[in-house]
Write an enzyme that holds these catalytic residues in place. Structure first.
Site, PDB file in Angstrom:
ATOM      1  N   GLN A 214      -3.903   9.109   7.263  1.00 18.85           N
ATOM      2  CA  GLN A 214      -2.680   8.639   6.606  1.00 18.85           C
ATOM      3  C   GLN A 214      -1.989   9.870   6.034  1.00 18.85           C
ATOM      4  O   GLN A 214      -2.370  10.372   4.979  1.00 18.85           O
ATOM      5  CB  GLN A 214      -3.041   7.621   5.520  1.00 18.85           C
ATOM      6  CG  GLN A 214      -3.863   6.443   6.046  1.00 18.85           C
ATOM      7  CD  GLN A 214      -3.066   5.493   6.932  1.00 18.85           C
ATOM      8  OE1 GLN A 214      -2.045   4.949   6.510  1.00 18.85           O
ATOM      9  NE2 GLN A 214      -3.519   5.309   8.172  1.00 18.85           N
ATOM     10  N   ALA A 255       1.197  -2.134   0.747  1.00 20.64           N
ATOM     11  CA  ALA A 255       0.488  -1.425   1.810  1.00 20.64           C
ATOM     12  C   ALA A 255       1.340  -0.296   2.403  1.00 20.64           C
ATOM     13  O   ALA A 255       2.502  -0.110   2.033  1.00 20.64           O
ATOM     14  CB  ALA A 255       0.076  -2.410   2.896  1.00 20.64           C
ATOM     15  N   HIS A 256       0.744   0.425   3.322  1.00 18.76           N
ATOM     16  CA  HIS A 256       1.401   1.620   3.858  1.00 18.76           C
ATOM     17  C   HIS A 256       2.704   1.293   4.600  1.00 18.76           C
ATOM     18  O   HIS A 256       2.800   0.309   5.296  1.00 18.76           O
ATOM     19  CB  HIS A 256       0.477   2.452   4.740  1.00 18.76           C
ATOM     20  CG  HIS A 256      -0.215   1.746   5.839  1.00 18.76           C
ATOM     21  ND1 HIS A 256      -1.068   2.395   6.685  1.00 18.76           N
ATOM     22  CD2 HIS A 256      -0.214   0.457   6.230  1.00 18.76           C
ATOM     23  CE1 HIS A 256      -1.548   1.543   7.549  1.00 18.76           C
ATOM     24  NE2 HIS A 256      -1.063   0.357   7.300  1.00 18.76           N
ATOM     25  N   ASN A 257       3.680   2.170   4.374  1.00 14.07           N
ATOM     26  CA  ASN A 257       4.960   2.122   5.077  1.00 14.07           C
ATOM     27  C   ASN A 257       5.839   0.939   4.705  1.00 14.07           C
ATOM     28  O   ASN A 257       6.812   0.645   5.403  1.00 14.07           O
ATOM     29  CB  ASN A 257       4.735   2.189   6.597  1.00 14.07           C
ATOM     30  CG  ASN A 257       4.039   3.482   6.984  1.00 14.07           C
ATOM     31  OD1 ASN A 257       2.856   3.497   7.298  1.00 14.07           O
ATOM     32  ND2 ASN A 257       4.765   4.572   6.893  1.00 14.07           N
ATOM     33  N   SER A 275       4.148  -1.968   6.537  1.00 12.85           N
ATOM     34  CA  SER A 275       5.402  -1.789   7.286  1.00 12.85           C
ATOM     35  C   SER A 275       6.417  -2.890   7.037  1.00 12.85           C
ATOM     36  O   SER A 275       7.389  -3.013   7.790  1.00 12.85           O
ATOM     37  CB  SER A 275       5.131  -1.682   8.795  1.00 12.85           C
ATOM     38  OG  SER A 275       4.302  -0.569   9.038  1.00 12.85           O
TER      39      SER A 275
END
Lengths: 361, 361, 361
Positions: A214, A255-257, A275
């Site tokens: 990441q 969460a990521h993005n 995302s």
């Protein structure tokens, strides 16, 4: 540090009705206020309390004041500050009183802190005991970083930000001005990303989940607040982005993005999967779950405990939660729901039966 | 540290199509890649991007490459590494690039750390500032323990593990090799166990909840990853067990005496109540709740936000969550559901009526 | 430190059946106990294990013992301690054994701790490494505060309390005696309070969320336990209150100005929104969400994963959660539920049709 109403309106605006020299030295709700207090009327249903409050002055809207006068109330003893938004006015005044009452904290780095020589810490910043600031980090003017906080390498904390004890901010993140992070929050932890690499079926299945590094960061705009023990993962390749003026409650997972649009508020225990993009001015209720790779538009409200599994591009209010009812009653409804197809079949049979009998004479 | 494709395949496998001397020095998605990048095609719908990408080389499956060639595309300028799993291949290469780019960290114990003399710390381990390692703990080779981590007495951390800042691992726990624990996670906290000891009813009820001492530990297998602010309670008498290759996201609660089978993944905000066993290769969605004392079989998928209240011994996909819809529409359906027994009764009445009229002529 | 049964009953009550000089040196479940162990029978279904256990003695109720004797079992070799609540008895004995086995911790302040000179720390208290205790805080007798804990200014920790590593307790909070706080918990973080101050619609909307200073504290009664990574916000003006003997599991969110009544237990991942009052002796299941400004009465049980959006003044059990079932089956039911108004309309049409045909002959 009492204010006269004149001083108050000079600083915060509003129109005085009553004695401009009257002093207020604190804030309190209408029904608890004493003679030195400033109170506020935000909800018309508390109008009667304005007649009985002991407050020195009351923040009020033009409309509410007109209604009071229309009632023929004797308001001679009262003083008012008239403003379109008494609650926000109250909040701004309260901030000043609270700041004045707080103990002075001297700028500087606590001798026990571990600050890498290559980090840049503004002279007006305050770094508490046992804080760790890694190489290349940048701590802005008037930032306050409390005990046990970890700031990873290259991370920037914008001016006037306040980082409460035991917060962790990983490397390569950037917070703009006046961000508040409550204790235990984690910013920049690895996103949950693994490539499945398995072969075989059933008991013969072998392989592994291969970790996707990441390498994105987290970007947080100005005036964001992040609640206690909330987690915001770093992006996989690009950054996770929290735009300015977003307010996030406790125990929220982002969460990521993800990208969270400006002014959006997210209540406690909500979770946003990877995302997903949320628009501006949204209100995400407590314990809401939003699946990954969705687009939520501007001005979307999701009520508490709902689950979102499809994009919601249009403004509006969305729900998928039931309110708790008596357990036995619930179980009866739930059993019927599980067999709702049988009800449908019985309706179908009735319709066929009726139709076979011909139209009513 | 660029790799030639030849060096890459020597290390990670795969077949080169194109110039083996071509160099890649970084990774990027197909649509963002530049001339020095290695990109990957994991999803066939991005096949057109392979034709336009500027990447030096593309990780691709035999099938996708065949399809590209079938299209008659001019691939002369392209280079490929053909592999059955481009995404996993990409992840493995990315790990190497990221590790190479990370700043060197020297082994050794930071002078500010508090390490009990009876703890055994491998010479190749790195212990960060303000870390506490209690008596009898064992820190393996190449372990990295970041700032503010607490390792309780007798706890063992297996070789190559990485413990991020502000993690707490209580006494008597054991992590095997290459475990990653993100910040704020708590491992080995007391399970939630109390014996009710009350007498009397209503207002006359007196007594107390007697705490059951939690004397089991937590055992965590190799290659497990544990997300930020996740909590894993120690067992009451026996251990809580997380088998190898389990991946757990942020803000997950795993109660005492659970056992999570190898390769299972648990998404954020999920909660598993006490003494529940989850099989191997399961996928537990975000915000799923699983009640206590259940048995979940191998290869079980529980979709996001669902609640599991009975054992699910058979492989399959299970759900109990609704997707959010327009609020007013939802409320209409919810009201009808609450009165679904009345619909059922109306159907019954219709059936009785029809029947009393005899079969259709 | 083995006990004879005579010593045991002198301390914990109960009646001995068998040899009072028999010694027990540890505790174990019936089916795992060895000759030196004390076991317990809490659930009648394990009665057969009493006949086969190798335990030195068994905690049992009068009723269960009578049933055993009624079976004509040869109990000559057995010893029993008869008590109305074997499980609670077991828990109390276990506490003593566990305390005896725990390593001695000397009272005093670890040299690395940062304790403000104006804080009052009892001589019998133990303050671990890197602990921060701010000005005016009061640490009671026999309190144990573990590594990396932060205690804000003016906060009081009652006698015999245990604060595990990495806990954060903000300023102006008060914990009474024997409170246990597991790692990562945050007490006294700012409540989530903002006054909206916006004008304009759609893209033209401008303004800000004005932070309401949170100047209340958190009051926690005696014998409360708070789980790992749980968050309890401070009140806005008045305090957030957790009454005595409340037990809270991990990852629970309790918002500002809540009051939780004595003896109530709250399971993991639950969230209680602001200003909600919960009565005494309630049981709040895992992942339950309760909206703000509600009143929950005494002896209310809310089952796991339910959402509460209205006050529940009456004792009883309440539910709004469905159990997960096969995914395809669920989707069929969910689709019918979404169109349940159409089923209702078809029933209505049938009723109209029947009625127009007149009553059955």
């Amino acid at each position: 540090m009492p204010f006269t109403l004149e001083q108050l309106t000079a600083r915060f605006g509003g129109r005085i009705e009553g004695d401009p020299a009257r002093e207020v030295g604190g804030l309190a709700p209408l029904d608890q206020a004493g003679p030195g207090h400033l109170a506020f009327l935000a909800n018309p249903k508390y109008l009667p309390q304005v007649e009985t409050t002991r407050a020195a002055a009351v923040l009020i809207t033009e409309e509410a004041l007109a209604e009071l006068k229309g009632r023929g109330d004797a308001l001679a003893e009262r003083a008012f500050v008239v403003t379109p938004n008494p609650y926000a006015y109250f909040a701004r005044v309260a901030q000043v009183f609270v700041a004045a009452a707080a103990p002075r904290v001297s700028a500087g780095i606590h001798p026990s802190a571990s600050v890498d020589p290559s980090a840049r810490v503004a002279e007006t910043a305050t770094i508490g005991p046992f804080v760790v600031v890694e190489a290349g980090a940048v701590i802005g003017e008037h930032v306050r970083i409390d005990a046990h906080v970890f700031i990873g390498r290259g991370t920037a904390i914008g001016e006037g930000s306040r980082i409460y004890p035991n917060v962790t901010i990983y490397h390569g993140c950037a917070l703009e001005a006046r961000v508040i992070v409550q204790s235990g929050a984690v910013i920049g932890s690895d996103g949950f990303g693994f490539a499945p690499d398995f072969t075989g079926e059933g008991d013969a299945r072998t392989g592994e989940w291969v970790k996707i590094p990441q390498v994105g960061g987290v970007k947080i705009g100005a005036d964001v607040e992040i609640g206690a023990n909330t987690t915001i993962d770093r992006g996989a390749m690009a950054d996770t982005v929290i735009e300015h003026d977003v307010k996030i409650d406790n125990l929220v997972q982002i969460a990521h993005n993800c990208r969270i649009g400006a002014y959006t508020v997210i209540a406690g225990c909500a979770g946003i999967a990877g995302s997903t993009t949320i628009g501006r001015h949204c209100m995400i209720g407590g314990a809401v779950g939003i699946a990954g790779h969705l687009k939520i538009g501007d001005f979307v409200i999701v009520t508490a405990k709902s689950g979102v599994s499809k994009s919601l591009p249009k403004a509006g209010m969305y729900t998928s939660a039931f309110p708790a009812v008596d357990h036995a009653e619930w179980n009866r409804s739930a059993a019927l729901l599980r067999n709702i197809d049988k009800l449908r079949d019985r309706i179908k049979a009735l319709e066929a039966n009726i139709q076979s009998k011909g139209a009513p004479e």
